[in-house]
Motif scaffolding. Structure first.
Motif, PDB file in Angstrom:
ATOM      1  N   HIS A 256      20.398   2.950  35.745  1.00 32.74           N
ATOM      2  CA  HIS A 256      19.607   4.029  36.338  1.00 32.74           C
ATOM      3  C   HIS A 256      19.512   5.217  35.389  1.00 32.74           C
ATOM      4  N   ALA A 257      20.596   5.501  34.666  1.00 33.25           N
ATOM      5  CA  ALA A 257      20.591   6.637  33.750  1.00 33.25           C
ATOM      6  C   ALA A 257      19.543   6.458  32.656  1.00 33.25           C
ATOM      7  N   VAL A 258      19.457   5.258  32.071  1.00 30.99           N
ATOM      8  CA  VAL A 258      18.466   5.067  31.001  1.00 30.99           C
ATOM      9  C   VAL A 258      17.055   4.998  31.568  1.00 30.99           C
ATOM     10  N   ALA A 259      16.912   4.467  32.787  1.00 34.76           N
ATOM     11  CA  ALA A 259      15.581   4.462  33.405  1.00 34.76           C
ATOM     12  C   ALA A 259      15.100   5.882  33.665  1.00 34.76           C
ATOM     13  N   ASN A 260      15.981   6.738  34.161  1.00 37.29           N
ATOM     14  CA  ASN A 260      15.608   8.136  34.399  1.00 37.29           C
ATOM     15  C   ASN A 260      15.347   8.869  33.093  1.00 37.29           C
ATOM     16  N   THR A 261      16.137   8.574  32.066  1.00 38.33           N
ATOM     17  CA  THR A 261      15.907   9.175  30.753  1.00 38.33           C
ATOM     18  C   THR A 261      14.544   8.764  30.211  1.00 38.33           C
ATOM     19  N   ALA A 262      14.221   7.479  30.325  1.00 42.41           N
ATOM     20  CA  ALA A 262      12.933   6.990  29.842  1.00 42.41           C
ATOM     21  C   ALA A 262      11.772   7.637  30.590  1.00 42.41           C
ATOM     22  N   GLU A 263      11.916   7.795  31.897  1.00 47.79           N
ATOM     23  CA  GLU A 263      10.853   8.427  32.691  1.00 47.79           C
ATOM     24  C   GLU A 263      10.599   9.863  32.223  1.00 47.79           C
ATOM     25  N   ARG A 264      11.673  10.586  31.928  1.00 51.79           N
ATOM     26  CA  ARG A 264      11.519  11.958  31.462  1.00 51.79           C
ATOM     27  C   ARG A 264      10.931  11.996  30.046  1.00 51.79           C
ATOM     28  N   LEU A 265      11.314  11.048  29.215  1.00 49.13           N
ATOM     29  CA  LEU A 265      10.740  10.979  27.868  1.00 49.13           C
ATOM     30  C   LEU A 265       9.240  10.689  27.931  1.00 49.13           C
ATOM     31  N   GLU A 266       8.837   9.800  28.828  1.00 43.98           N
ATOM     32  CA  GLU A 266       7.407   9.505  28.983  1.00 43.98           C
ATOM     33  C   GLU A 266       6.627  10.771  29.321  1.00 43.98           C
ATOM     34  N   LYS A 267       7.190  11.591  30.194  1.00 41.27           N
ATOM     35  CA  LYS A 267       6.516  12.839  30.562  1.00 41.27           C
ATOM     36  C   LYS A 267       6.443  13.799  29.383  1.00 41.27           C
ATOM     37  N   ALA A 268       7.363  13.664  28.426  1.00 42.17           N
ATOM     38  CA  ALA A 268       7.360  14.501  27.229  1.00 42.17           C
ATOM     39  C   ALA A 268       6.509  13.907  26.114  1.00 42.17           C
ATOM     40  N   GLY A 269       5.812  12.802  26.398  1.00 49.44           N
ATOM     41  CA  GLY A 269       4.910  12.215  25.411  1.00 49.44           C
ATOM     42  C   GLY A 269       5.491  11.075  24.604  1.00 49.44           C
ATOM     43  N   PHE A 270       6.702  10.636  24.896  1.00 53.56           N
ATOM     44  CA  PHE A 270       7.299   9.509  24.186  1.00 53.56           C
ATOM     45  C   PHE A 270       6.765   8.203  24.761  1.00 53.56           C
ATOM     46  N   ARG A 271       6.817   7.144  23.940  1.00 57.79           N
ATOM     47  CA  ARG A 271       6.345   5.835  24.378  1.00 57.79           C
ATOM     48  C   ARG A 271       7.358   4.755  24.012  1.00 57.79           C
ATOM     49  N   GLN A 272       7.544   3.799  24.927  1.00 52.38           N
ATOM     50  CA  GLN A 272       8.499   2.725  24.687  1.00 52.38           C
ATOM     51  C   GLN A 272       7.957   1.749  23.660  1.00 52.38           C
ATOM     52  N   VAL A 273       8.836   1.286  22.767  1.00 57.91           N
ATOM     53  CA  VAL A 273       8.497   0.216  21.829  1.00 57.91           C
ATOM     54  C   VAL A 273       9.440  -0.949  22.094  1.00 57.91           C
ATOM     55  N   ALA A 274       8.910  -2.149  22.034  1.00 60.06           N
ATOM     56  CA  ALA A 274       9.701  -3.349  22.291  1.00 60.06           C
ATOM     57  C   ALA A 274      10.357  -3.807  20.996  1.00 60.06           C
TER      58      ALA A 274
END
Length: 431
Positions: A27-45
């Motif tokens: 849950h911690a990394v999912a919440n971190t990722a959600e906040r990063l997305e809002k800051a303009g970050f994008r996930q890479v596989a």
């Protein structure tokens, strides 16, 4: 040095929300990722080819996350500035065959993860959360965030030795929580319950990583509410501060370094996993970032040689009831600013040059800092700092926030210290 001119309590309010929403590393990394997305970050596989474009990116792997921001025009040999932290906390975790019970009580079989203060898990309302793996290989987060489980303590009338000899708990016999009544216990009952809670079909779950958590919300405490009580401050407090610092640094201009946040799992049991600090995750991400920007092995070596990591983890504030357990000349105080951790036997990675890096960041941010060293008569703990330094050959400095009740189901920190740490981390990432 002086504190920032205005204490922003909003940061601590947000930390409390982050703690409450993150009962497990997943849950911690999912919440971190959600906040990063809002800051303009994008996930890479990790399975995709990476390009050398600028901007914010992140990789998720289980309960770990590595996020970084590549400034426009960054050279392949540009050094990194890393904030390292960990996402896991000591707790009670569900066994492969969880359904058990005795004498009319239904129970859940648990293992002890890390080094929790076991007494702090007694007589506390517990929820259950984690990751479910489905038949198709996909995963689903689950969080039963209500009173579901309880580990009842034995009444003092049945153990008269407790007042004189202290509480003694057998990890196998005394920590199995109750979750209902009945003698008719069947394998699969708990997972069937979680499938129903998650809206899944019966039999769809084939694997699980589940753990208990206190359902009591984080809260301010004290006459003037100068303290914060809550779960998993060790070490989601640092993950949250690093996340805020990375988002702030990414919004800046002319960054001389590539700022990075690395949140690892499994620090509490040695970091030896594919998502732990002693695994290949961080090094692989940093190297691929260099090579994606057209770099060579020489560029990789140059980038690593100029890289610095702040390993941020909670440390021990001086305890008013046990001051003799601390070094007599090093008494970190709550709300005294972040601590610099030092141990000459390399339980922490800090040396004099690393101290100078952290001192410069704190001075730039207007943040006071304190020093922590263990009492010579007591063993010193450790964290991801020495592992990071040794595995990747990069300068690493161990820091954190001073707290009380470390490894308890609920820990205690000052209301200002999380904000002060985040400000110091911003200054460090910005160079």
């Amino acid at each position: 040095m002086s504190e920032p001119s205005r204490f922003d309590r909003g940061h601590t309010d947000d930390l409390m929300s982050f703690l409450a929403a993150s009962p497990t590393p997943y849950h911690a990394v999912a919440n971190t990722a959600e906040r990063l997305e809002k800051a303009g970050f994008r996930q890479v596989a990790e399975t995709d080819a990476w390009d050398g474009t600028s901007g914010g990116k992140y990789v998720l792997r289980g309960g770990a996350i590595v996020a970084w921001f590549v400034p426009e025009g960054a050279a392949p040999h540009t050094p990194f500035r890393i904030v390292g932290a960990h996402t896991d906390s000591p707790n009670l975790r569900v066994k492969p065959r969880p359904d058990t019970g005795a004498h009319g009580f239904r129970q859940v079989a648990v293992e002890i993860y890390g080094g929790p203060l076991l007494n702090s898990w007694l007589d506390r309302d517990l929820g259950l959360a984690g990751r479910l793996t489905l038949r198709d290989g996909s995963t689903r987060l689950v969080n039963v965030d209500r009173p579901l489980l309880r580990v009842p303590q034995l009444a003092i009338h049945l153990d008269r030795s407790v007042p004189t000899d202290g509480l003694k708990l057998d990890k196998q016999r005394h920590l199995q929580p109750i979750w209902g009544l009945g003698d008719d216990i069947h394998d699969g009952d708990l997972i069937a319950f979680l499938e129903e809670e998650s809206g899944l079909a019966p039999g769809e779950v084939t694997g699980w990583d589940l753990m208990t958590h206190s359902v009591e919300a984080p809260s301010y405490l004290g006459r003037d509410q100068e303290l914060v009580a809550g779960p998993r401050m060790d070490n989601l407090l640092s993950v949250h501060a690093g996340l805020a610092a990375l988002a702030s640094a990414a919004a800046g201009e002319n960054l001389p370094y590539i700022p990075v946040l690395a949140g690892f799992d499994h620090e509490e049991n040695g970091s030896q996993s594919d998502t732990g600090a002693d695994g290949p995750l961080l090094g692989g991400v940093l190297e691929r970032s260099v090579f994606a920007r057209g770099g060579s092995y020489e560029d990789r070596a140059r980038a690593f040689a100029g890289t610095v990591c702040l390993s941020s983890d909670t440390g021990h504030a001086v305890h008013p009831n046990y001051a003799e357990r601390h070094d007599p000349t090093h008494h970190p105080r709550v709300n005294g600013g972040p601590i610099l951790k030092v141990n000459v036997n390399n339980r922490y990675a800090t040396d004099g040059s690393g101290r100078a890096v952290f001192a410069a960041a704190c001075e730039k941010a207007g943040v006071p800092f304190q020093s922590f060293v263990s009492n010579n008569s007591m063993p010193c703990g450790t964290t991801i700092g020495p592992i990071t330094a040794a595995r990747h050959g990069i300068k690493t400095v161990d820091i954190g926030v001073a707290i009380l009740s470390m490894h308890s189901a609920r820990e205690l920190c000052g209301d200002r210290d999380p904000f002060l740490l985040a400000n110091a981390l911003v200054a460090f990432l910005e160079g």
